[in-house]
Design an enzyme around this catalytic site. Structure first.
Site, PDB file in Angstrom:
ATOM      1  N   SER A   1     -31.162 -40.787  -2.684  1.00  0.00           N
ATOM      2  CA  SER A   1     -30.882 -41.315  -1.178  1.00  0.00           C
ATOM      3  C   SER A   1     -30.076 -40.186   0.240  1.00  0.00           C
ATOM      4  O   SER A   1     -30.601 -39.271  -0.133  1.00  0.00           O
ATOM      5  CB  SER A   1     -29.910 -42.655  -1.054  1.00  0.00           C
ATOM      6  OG  SER A   1     -30.656 -43.015   0.265  1.00  0.00           O
ATOM      7  N   ASN A   2     -29.706 -40.883   1.121  1.00  0.00           N
ATOM      8  CA  ASN A   2     -29.356 -39.962   1.922  1.00  0.00           C
ATOM      9  C   ASN A   2     -28.128 -40.324   2.874  1.00  0.00           C
ATOM     10  O   ASN A   2     -27.626 -41.876   2.839  1.00  0.00           O
ATOM     11  CB  ASN A   2     -30.219 -39.614   3.295  1.00  0.00           C
ATOM     12  CG  ASN A   2     -30.953 -40.443   3.557  1.00  0.00           C
ATOM     13  OD1 ASN A   2     -30.503 -40.567   4.526  1.00  0.00           O
ATOM     14  ND2 ASN A   2     -32.046 -40.466   3.765  1.00  0.00           N
ATOM     15  N   ASP A   3     -27.175 -39.794   3.814  1.00  0.00           N
ATOM     16  CA  ASP A   3     -25.996 -40.428   4.424  1.00  0.00           C
ATOM     17  C   ASP A   3     -26.384 -41.503   5.782  1.00  0.00           C
ATOM     18  O   ASP A   3     -25.628 -41.837   6.235  1.00  0.00           O
ATOM     19  CB  ASP A   3     -24.877 -39.592   4.650  1.00  0.00           C
ATOM     20  CG  ASP A   3     -24.667 -38.431   4.170  1.00  0.00           C
ATOM     21  OD1 ASP A   3     -24.114 -39.431   2.682  1.00  0.00           O
ATOM     22  OD2 ASP A   3     -24.030 -37.564   3.993  1.00  0.00           O
ATOM     23  N   SER A   4     -27.560 -42.247   5.993  1.00  0.00           N
ATOM     24  CA  SER A   4     -28.034 -42.859   6.983  1.00  0.00           C
ATOM     25  C   SER A   4     -27.346 -43.912   6.167  1.00  0.00           C
ATOM     26  O   SER A   4     -26.563 -44.814   5.583  1.00  0.00           O
ATOM     27  CB  SER A   4     -29.028 -43.026   6.976  1.00  0.00           C
ATOM     28  OG  SER A   4     -29.393 -44.185   7.018  1.00  0.00           O
TER      29      SER A   4
ATOM     30  N   ARG B   1     -31.325 -48.486   2.696  1.00  0.00           N
ATOM     31  CA  ARG B   1     -29.949 -48.573   2.318  1.00  0.00           C
ATOM     32  C   ARG B   1     -29.435 -48.498   3.059  1.00  0.00           C
ATOM     33  O   ARG B   1     -29.403 -47.606   3.959  1.00  0.00           O
ATOM     34  CB  ARG B   1     -29.872 -47.388   1.074  1.00  0.00           C
ATOM     35  CG  ARG B   1     -28.239 -47.898   0.134  1.00  0.00           C
ATOM     36  CD  ARG B   1     -28.353 -46.352  -0.425  1.00  0.00           C
ATOM     37  NE  ARG B   1     -28.011 -45.736   0.963  1.00  0.00           N
ATOM     38  CZ  ARG B   1     -27.168 -45.347   2.012  1.00  0.00           C
ATOM     39  NH1 ARG B   1     -26.712 -46.434   1.779  1.00  0.00           N
ATOM     40  NH2 ARG B   1     -27.462 -44.280   3.128  1.00  0.00           N
TER      41      ARG B   1
END
Ligand code: CTP
Ligand code: CA
Length: 227
Positions: free
Chosen positions: A33-36, A61
């Site tokens: 995933s990523n930091d969003s 997420r």
């Protein structure tokens, strides 16, 4: 919850907002995933509702729970593929689509049905490109007003303009996520908004709520032809 202005600038308009970071499964217990954080998308959904729009929030997420507003239709998705399906199935009935989500560019080629056991000292994960959702919508565009985001760590103007043209967007919101007070997880942002003609609006350090209102005001002006 903010007061809803049913006669507001977006009254009667259908707005779809995507938020958060997509989750690309490796196996049932692991993912990429990523930091969003989802905060920018949530702020846009709340502001659009306050301006009278009928709002659908498609959230992947996120760090916090999405707005608990019965007047905002919430759809939870996980992967880029499921976000693509959620937006395209609602595309015909949409006036403004704002893509604040951070969509994974690659997903694991194979997603295992059961937990992967460790074995050798190294492990290689093969990734394949996901479908670019905005680019797909840009090609399907009819009367819809399409807004993208570009989170960059340098050369934000150059990359944002390139994405605006490549994805056939009406506006793009560029932010340099390496600046203090901007980008992932913060309650504030520093953005520049461009259209095909160039810079439309520069917003210095502002709350994400303020960025959302200014962005939606621009979209409202432009769809009603007041711009
Ligand atoms: N986007 C999308 N589908 C993807 C990737 C990105 O819809 N598979 C959207 C994002 O939601 C965002 C915009 O495209 O609104 C720009 O995303 P960004 O990651 O900045 O651009 P990319 O085209 O993916 O280019 P790169 O990551 O190489 O900078
Ligand atoms: Ca990307």
């Amino acid at each position: 919850r903010q007061a809803v202005n049913e006669k507001g600038p977006l009254a009667g308009k259908k707005v779809i907002v995507t938020a958060g970071g997509t989750v690309e499964r490796i196996d049932p217990v692991r993912y990429i995933s990523n930091d969003s954080s989802g905060k920018m998308g949530f702020a846009i959904a709340r502001a659009a509702r306050a301006m009278g729009a009928e709002v659908t929030l498609i959230a992947a997420r996120t760090d916090e729970a999405p707005p608990q507003d019965p007047e905002i239709s919430l759809i939870r998705v996980e992967s880029a593929q499921s976000m693509l399906e959620a937006v395209t199935s609602r595309w015909d009935d949409c006036d403004i689509l704002i893509k604040a989500a951070a969509v994974a560019d690659y997903r694991p080629m194979h997603s295992a049905d059961s937990k992967i056991k460790k074995s050798g000292d190294t492990m290689t994960l093969e990734l394949v490109k996901t479908t670019d959702i905005l680019e797909t919508l840009g090609k399907m565009k009819d009367s819809q007003f399409l807004v993208g985001f570009a989170a960059e760590t340098g050369n934000a103007e150059f990359y944002a303009k390139d994405k605006l043209v490549r994805k056939n967007l009406d506006l793009i919101v560029a932010n340099d996520v390496s600046s203090e007070g901007a980008g992932f997880g913060t309650d504030t942002n520093i953005v520049s908004i461009y259209d095909a003609g160039g810079l439309v609006l520069d917003l210095p350090l502002s709350s994400k709520d303020e960025v959302a209102r200014r962005l939606l005001s621009l979209a409202a002006e432009r769809i009603s032809g007041v711009a």
